[in-house]
Design a protein around this motif. Structure first.
Motif, PDB file in Angstrom:
ATOM      1  N   GLY A 625       0.786  -1.226   0.000  1.00 44.82           N
ATOM      2  CA  GLY A 625       0.000   0.000   0.000  1.00 44.82           C
ATOM      3  C   GLY A 625       0.815   1.272   0.000  1.00 44.82           C
ATOM      4  N   ARG A 626       2.139   1.165  -0.003  1.00 47.38           N
ATOM      5  CA  ARG A 626       3.013   2.350  -0.004  1.00 47.38           C
ATOM      6  C   ARG A 626       3.739   2.456  -1.331  1.00 47.38           C
ATOM      7  N   VAL A 627       3.881   3.678  -1.835  1.00 48.81           N
ATOM      8  CA  VAL A 627       4.677   3.951  -3.016  1.00 48.81           C
ATOM      9  C   VAL A 627       5.941   4.688  -2.586  1.00 48.81           C
ATOM     10  N   VAL A 628       7.092   4.187  -3.002  1.00 47.33           N
ATOM     11  CA  VAL A 628       8.376   4.821  -2.712  1.00 47.33           C
ATOM     12  C   VAL A 628       8.929   5.379  -4.022  1.00 47.33           C
ATOM     13  N   VAL A 629       9.145   6.681  -4.053  1.00 48.99           N
ATOM     14  CA  VAL A 629       9.639   7.366  -5.248  1.00 48.99           C
ATOM     15  C   VAL A 629      11.090   7.761  -5.015  1.00 48.99           C
ATOM     16  N   VAL A 630      11.968   7.287  -5.900  1.00 42.01           N
ATOM     17  CA  VAL A 630      13.396   7.584  -5.786  1.00 42.01           C
ATOM     18  C   VAL A 630      13.813   8.444  -6.977  1.00 42.01           C
ATOM     19  N   ASP A 631      14.255   9.642  -6.673  1.00 46.89           N
ATOM     20  CA  ASP A 631      14.719  10.564  -7.710  1.00 46.89           C
ATOM     21  C   ASP A 631      16.195  10.281  -7.985  1.00 46.89           C
ATOM     22  N   GLU A 632      16.469   9.611  -9.116  1.00 48.53           N
ATOM     23  CA  GLU A 632      17.844   9.278  -9.491  1.00 48.53           C
ATOM     24  C   GLU A 632      18.359  10.226 -10.575  1.00 48.53           C
ATOM     25  N   ALA A 633      17.981  11.491 -10.454  1.00 48.17           N
ATOM     26  CA  ALA A 633      18.363  12.465 -11.478  1.00 48.17           C
ATOM     27  C   ALA A 633      19.875  12.580 -11.632  1.00 48.17           C
ATOM     28  N   PHE A 634      20.647  12.241 -10.576  1.00 50.33           N
ATOM     29  CA  PHE A 634      22.105  12.376 -10.636  1.00 50.33           C
ATOM     30  C   PHE A 634      22.818  11.026 -10.547  1.00 50.33           C
ATOM     31  N   MET A 635      22.060   9.934 -10.691  1.00 50.64           N
ATOM     32  CA  MET A 635      22.693   8.619 -10.584  1.00 50.64           C
ATOM     33  C   MET A 635      23.704   8.389 -11.693  1.00 50.64           C
ATOM     34  N   ASP A 636      23.469   8.977 -12.873  1.00 51.18           N
ATOM     35  CA  ASP A 636      24.419   8.754 -13.964  1.00 51.18           C
ATOM     36  C   ASP A 636      25.739   9.489 -13.748  1.00 51.18           C
ATOM     37  N   THR A 637      25.846  10.302 -12.686  1.00 53.73           N
ATOM     38  CA  THR A 637      27.139  10.918 -12.351  1.00 53.73           C
ATOM     39  C   THR A 637      27.965  10.012 -11.443  1.00 53.73           C
ATOM     40  N   VAL A 638      27.402   8.893 -11.010  1.00 51.46           N
ATOM     41  CA  VAL A 638      28.079   7.959 -10.114  1.00 51.46           C
ATOM     42  C   VAL A 638      28.671   6.818 -10.959  1.00 51.46           C
ATOM     43  N   PRO A 639      29.968   6.662 -11.009  1.00 50.93           N
ATOM     44  CA  PRO A 639      30.555   5.588 -11.835  1.00 50.93           C
ATOM     45  C   PRO A 639      30.003   4.216 -11.456  1.00 50.93           C
ATOM     46  N   GLY A 640      29.474   3.527 -12.441  1.00 50.91           N
ATOM     47  CA  GLY A 640      28.943   2.196 -12.225  1.00 50.91           C
ATOM     48  C   GLY A 640      27.546   2.153 -11.646  1.00 50.91           C
ATOM     49  N   GLU A 641      27.015   3.277 -11.181  1.00 50.93           N
ATOM     50  CA  GLU A 641      25.662   3.363 -10.608  1.00 50.93           C
ATOM     51  C   GLU A 641      25.382   2.219  -9.628  1.00 50.93           C
ATOM     52  N   PRO A 642      26.229   2.027  -8.601  1.00 53.84           N
ATOM     53  CA  PRO A 642      26.135   0.828  -7.759  1.00 53.84           C
ATOM     54  C   PRO A 642      24.848   0.726  -6.941  1.00 53.84           C
ATOM     55  N   GLU A 643      24.205   1.853  -6.576  1.00 50.33           N
ATOM     56  CA  GLU A 643      23.011   1.795  -5.730  1.00 50.33           C
ATOM     57  C   GLU A 643      21.732   2.108  -6.496  1.00 50.33           C
ATOM     58  N   SER A 644      21.797   2.056  -7.817  1.00 48.58           N
ATOM     59  CA  SER A 644      20.608   2.362  -8.608  1.00 48.58           C
ATOM     60  C   SER A 644      19.568   1.258  -8.476  1.00 48.58           C
ATOM     61  N   LEU A 645      18.308   1.670  -8.494  1.00 49.68           N
ATOM     62  CA  LEU A 645      17.185   0.732  -8.460  1.00 49.68           C
ATOM     63  C   LEU A 645      16.439   0.723  -9.793  1.00 49.68           C
ATOM     64  N   ALA A 646      17.058   1.305 -10.816  1.00 53.59           N
ATOM     65  CA  ALA A 646      16.383   1.418 -12.108  1.00 53.59           C
ATOM     66  C   ALA A 646      16.317   0.089 -12.855  1.00 53.59           C
ATOM     67  N   GLY A 647      17.212  -0.855 -12.542  1.00 51.72           N
ATOM     68  CA  GLY A 647      17.310  -2.056 -13.349  1.00 51.72           C
ATOM     69  C   GLY A 647      16.382  -3.186 -12.974  1.00 51.72           C
ATOM     70  N   GLY A 648      15.622  -3.063 -11.886  1.00 55.35           N
ATOM     71  CA  GLY A 648      14.745  -4.152 -11.481  1.00 55.35           C
ATOM     72  C   GLY A 648      13.418  -3.646 -10.987  1.00 55.35           C
ATOM     73  N   ALA A 649      12.349  -4.385 -11.286  1.00 58.50           N
ATOM     74  CA  ALA A 649      11.003  -3.975 -10.883  1.00 58.50           C
ATOM     75  C   ALA A 649      10.716  -4.430  -9.455  1.00 58.50           C
ATOM     76  N   HIS A 650      10.164  -3.551  -8.663  1.00 61.14           N
ATOM     77  CA  HIS A 650       9.706  -3.854  -7.308  1.00 61.14           C
ATOM     78  C   HIS A 650       8.329  -3.237  -7.138  1.00 61.14           C
ATOM     79  N   LEU A 651       7.392  -3.992  -6.642  1.00 62.84           N
ATOM     80  CA  LEU A 651       6.037  -3.479  -6.459  1.00 62.84           C
ATOM     81  C   LEU A 651       6.048  -2.283  -5.512  1.00 62.84           C
ATOM     82  N   GLY A 652       5.488  -1.165  -5.966  1.00 62.77           N
ATOM     83  CA  GLY A 652       5.429   0.043  -5.146  1.00 62.77           C
ATOM     84  C   GLY A 652       6.621   0.952  -5.302  1.00 62.77           C
ATOM     85  N   LEU A 653       7.593   0.595  -6.159  1.00 65.60           N
ATOM     86  CA  LEU A 653       8.785   1.411  -6.341  1.00 65.60           C
ATOM     87  C   LEU A 653       8.702   2.179  -7.655  1.00 65.60           C
ATOM     88  N   VAL A 654       8.951   3.496  -7.595  1.00 63.63           N
ATOM     89  CA  VAL A 654       9.004   4.351  -8.782  1.00 63.63           C
ATOM     90  C   VAL A 654      10.373   5.017  -8.803  1.00 63.63           C
TER      91      VAL A 654
END
Length: 803
Positions: A625-654
């Motif tokens: 019942g909760r939606v978590v929105v993560v603004d990764e506007a600057f993730m591409d400035t991080v080499p390797g993007e180690p903590e990005s959540l863009a690559g996998g689907a999780h219910l309630g995650l945007v």
């Protein structure tokens, strides 16, 4: 000897109608041409507000517990100066006083101290001849108290009233029938203040007419004139305090609908001590009065107005900065709550690291408090009398210094420049408190510096903004300044991107479509195209999310990019702020997120701190019942993007992404979000048709290619090198900063340096518009070495003044 016609309005018990009758008498006598002075027995603030409305003069309190018995008559004479008659409204039942005090501070006690005859108001709605026995008991219980007449209230009929009157051996001055229209509405702490009742004046006119028709005003005045002359001298604030200097520093005093509780004598004492008192309204004013050197935040109902107080972010931040800068501050009850981080999770000023909540238990006490330490107002072990009346609860943390100890309990907060607690004190009874506050105010540097200041940094205080949540760095990057305020990549765009943008112009004769763009983005992240929504930058995405549902408890984690907060407020939601703390390195703690939150918005890495939160911590916020929105506007400035959540689907995650900064195309407005197909479909239904332009869609396709991925890795490595050079230089200069993973660095350069740098040709992003940060912080976009060197030279030029 002083002659003062006067009488006390009392009742056998609370709820009999004495406030209605007393206020009605004041209004009726005033409208009959009499100058009326209204007074209230006890510590209550609300009734004097109605008295002031009725009489056109300040309402005043007479309370032996708060000011001492010897000051009651002088305060009465002071308040009634120039009046034809003084009307004193009692408290509770006639003989009810402080518990265990044998009637001390009761209405009878004040009537005896002032030698005032009593007019007894009796609710007769449930009795007839038994009222005679009640009145007889009231009149004979204490020979020091003269009950001179009776007003019958809530009579059912003339016959009923006559039956009651025949049982009473005292003059019946009037009979008032039942009329609920005259009853003042109440809330969790009593009556609603007159200042909050827009219809109060109209109701008062009706009440005055009704009382004039049903009560013998001449008979009431004859009783008032029987009061004996008084031998005391009127209380004089000038005799109690003195101005410590010839200056007239400004004390900003909270007022308006949310802060209606303060004693008139407090302001009189401050003026006598050489201060100019200027009211401000925390609900509507965007900044403190110019030149503020002291703050007085009295009582009221901030919990009732929490949403509106929270919405005034400009003033909240201005107040927080003022307190942090050491402006002498006194806060009583509501003032204490307003300075807390939150009240029932609504964000407040945040000057105190404390949260306040409504509780079912009423705290009502009349204590003697002992000062816990030397502070702005007190000296250790001093004692004062006061009162508490509240349903909220907060307490100092273990490491905080309390203001008072009451019955062994640590209460409030105290520092050399701040005194905040639930305890209300009447400074006429303790004028040394007013003197100490005034001394500190006279010695303080005004919160808003004057133009005559000789220090470049000192006169460079940034002016508060009308809408800080919508302030953006591009407003600071004026022509002619080195732009370190906008964190767009500081190099040229790649030729393949420029070529794609130019080629898109050949397609602008048709309506745009983002189908190819969403397919390209899905391929880049290994997602299905149904999990992608192209947007006109992250700003559109935040607006869509704000309007997606009727969020019950949306949480925005601060400090961070303020657009989601602004979008939620614009959509009519009350935002709950959760603030990461500087002492924790601005890291996210999952336990700080309220369980009831159904929407959580945070940045990763966060703007403006540059902190990169672990993906596992963010995933831990997901709930049914909760939606978590993560603004990764600057993730591409991080080499390797180690903590990005863009690559996998999780219910309630945007997950939100933006092409604006990394690819230096802020004028294109290109972004996208990744979520489960159901959420994407719901958001798409809310999206304005063709919001994503042909050129923006072309940019998304181009920036999702393999060549773009390689260029992105190169840029990220370049940004790391630039950032390390900046951080090393800041460290060498002893300038605190936050370890960043993004294309900017948050540094604590000192208050006023932001504006002083502009005068030296350098624009950095002011950070005091981010909730949780103050004027000493700035965000610096990382740039190539020559531009960084220009910044460092400017900081070196300001070094003597920064220190």
């Amino acid at each position: 000897m002083t002659s003062l016609p006067r009488f006390v309005v009392a009742a056998p018990a609370t709820g009999q109608g004495k406030t209605t009758v007393a206020t009605g008498l004041m209004a009726a006598l005033t409208r009959a041409g009499r100058v009326v002075s209204g007074h209230k027995v006890g510590p209550d603030y609300i009734d004097p507000g109605f008295h002031a409305l009725a009489s056109g003069r300040p309402g005043r309190n007479l309370d032996p517990h708060l000011v001492g018995e010897d000051r009651i008559v002088p305060l009465l004479l002071h308040g009634a100066a120039g009046a034809d008659v003084a009307v004193v409204e009692g408290v509770m039942g006639l003989y009810d006083g402080r518990v265990g005090g044998e009637g001390f501070s009761s209405t009878a006690h004040v009537a005896a101290l002032t030698g005032s005859p009593v007019v007894l108001v009796v609710d007769i709605s449930r009795s007839s001849r038994s009222i005679g026995a009640v009145v007889h008991g009231m009149a004979t219980f204490d020979p020091r108290v003269e009950v001179a007449g009776v007003i019958l209230n809530k009579a059912g009929s003339p016959r009923h009233a006559q039956e009651v009157a025949s049982s009473i051996g005292l003059p019946v001055l009037g009979t008032i029938g039942r009329d609920d229209a005259f009853a003042a509405p109440s809330r969790h702490l009593g009556l609603v203040p007159a200042a909050e009742r827009e219809e109060a004046t109209h109701t008062l006119d009706r009440l005055a007419d009704h009382v004039a028709q049903t009560v013998d005003l001449d008979a009431v005045l004859r009783i008032a004139r029987t009061a004996a002359d008084l031998s005391a001298d009127p209380w004089d604030p000038v005799a109690e305090v003195h101005p410590p200097s010839d200056a007239r520093p400004i004390v900003a005093m909270a007022g308006g609908r949310a802060f209606t509780f303060r004693y008139t004598e407090t302001e009189e004492l401050l003026r006598a001590a050489g201060c100019d008192v200027v009211s401000f309204d925390p609900l509507t004013d965007k900044a403190l009065p110019a030149g503020t050197s002291g703050l007085y935040l009295g009582g009221g109902f901030p919990e009732v107005h929490a949403v509106a107080l929270a919405a005034n972010t400009a003033l909240r931040e201005d107040l927080r900065v003022a307190v942090a800068d050491g402006i002498p501050t006194v806060a009583e009850c509501a003032g204490l709550l307003y300075l807390c981080s939150t009240v029932d999770e609504a964000p407040m000023v945040g000057a105190l690291v404390a949260e306040a909540r409504m509780t079912a238990r009423l705290t009502l006490r009349y204590p003697t408090a002992t000062a816990a330490t030397d502070s702005l107002l007190t000296r250790a072990s001093e004692q004062v009398s006061g009162h508490e009346f509240h349903r909220t609860h907060t307490r100092p943390e273990a490491g905080d210094t309390p203001a008072w100890t009451i019955d062994g309990e640590r209460v409030g907060f105290a520092t050399p420049t701040l005194h905040a607690s639930y305890l209300h004190t009447h400074w006429a009874g303790h004028p040394h408190l007013a003197q100490r506050f005034a001394d500190a105010v006279h010695a303080a540097t005004p919160h808003i510096q004057t133009a005559s200041s000789t220090s470049v940094v000192g006169q460079a205080r940034s002016a508060p903004l009308a809408d800080p949540l919508r302030h953006h760095g591009d407003a600071e990057a004026e022509e002619g300044l080195l732009d370190l305020a906008v964190n767009v990549y500081g190099g040229p765009r790649p030729s393949w991107l420029d070529g794609a943008l130019r080629a898109s112009l050949d397609e602008i004769g048709r309506y745009p479509t983002s189908v190819r763009a969403e397919q390209a983005i899905a391929a880049r992240h290994g997602r299905d195209a149904t999990e992608v929504l192209a947007t006109a930058g992250a700003a559109e995405a935040f607006t869509l999310l704000a309007r997606l549902r009727a969020w019950r408890a949306p949480v925005v984690v601060h400090p961070q990019f303020t657009e989601p907060h602004a979008a939620l407020e614009l959509a009519g939601h009350h935002v709950v702020e959760v603030r990461c703390r500087a002492e924790d390195g601005f890291t996210l703690r999952g336990e700080d997120i309220p369980e009831r939150a159904d929407l959580v918005v945070l940045g990763n890495p966060t703007n403006p701190t540059g902190v990169l939160h672990p993906a596992a911590t963010i995933r831990g916020l997901l709930r049914p019942g909760r939606v978590v929105v993560v603004d990764e506007a600057f993730m591409d400035t991080v080499p390797g993007e180690p903590e990005s959540l863009a690559g996998g689907a999780h219910l309630g995650l945007v997950v939100l992404r933006s092409l604006t900064k990394h690819w230096a195309i802020p004028g294109i407005r290109a972004g996208y979000l990744l979520a489960d197909p159901e959420v994407v479909a719901d958001l798409r239904r809310h999206q304005v048709p063709w919001s994503v332009s042909t050129t923006a869609a072309a940019a998304m396709v181009a920036c999702s290619s393999d060549v773009a991925s390689e260029e992105s890795r190169r840029r990220a490595a370049q940004l790391v090198a630039w950032r390390c050079g900046l951080e090393e230089a800041l460290r060498a200069r002893g300038i605190p900063f936050v370890e960043s993973s993004a294309s900017f660095v948050l540094a604590e350069v000192g208050a006023g340096v932001h504006v002083a740098l502009r005068r030296l040709g350098v624009a950095v992003r002011r950070a005091d518009t981010f909730p949780g940060l103050g004027p000493s912080w700035v965000r610096i976009a990382v740039r190539p070495e020559p531009q960084t060197r220009q910044l460092l030279d400017a900081l070196d030029a300001l070094a003597p003044q920064r220190s």
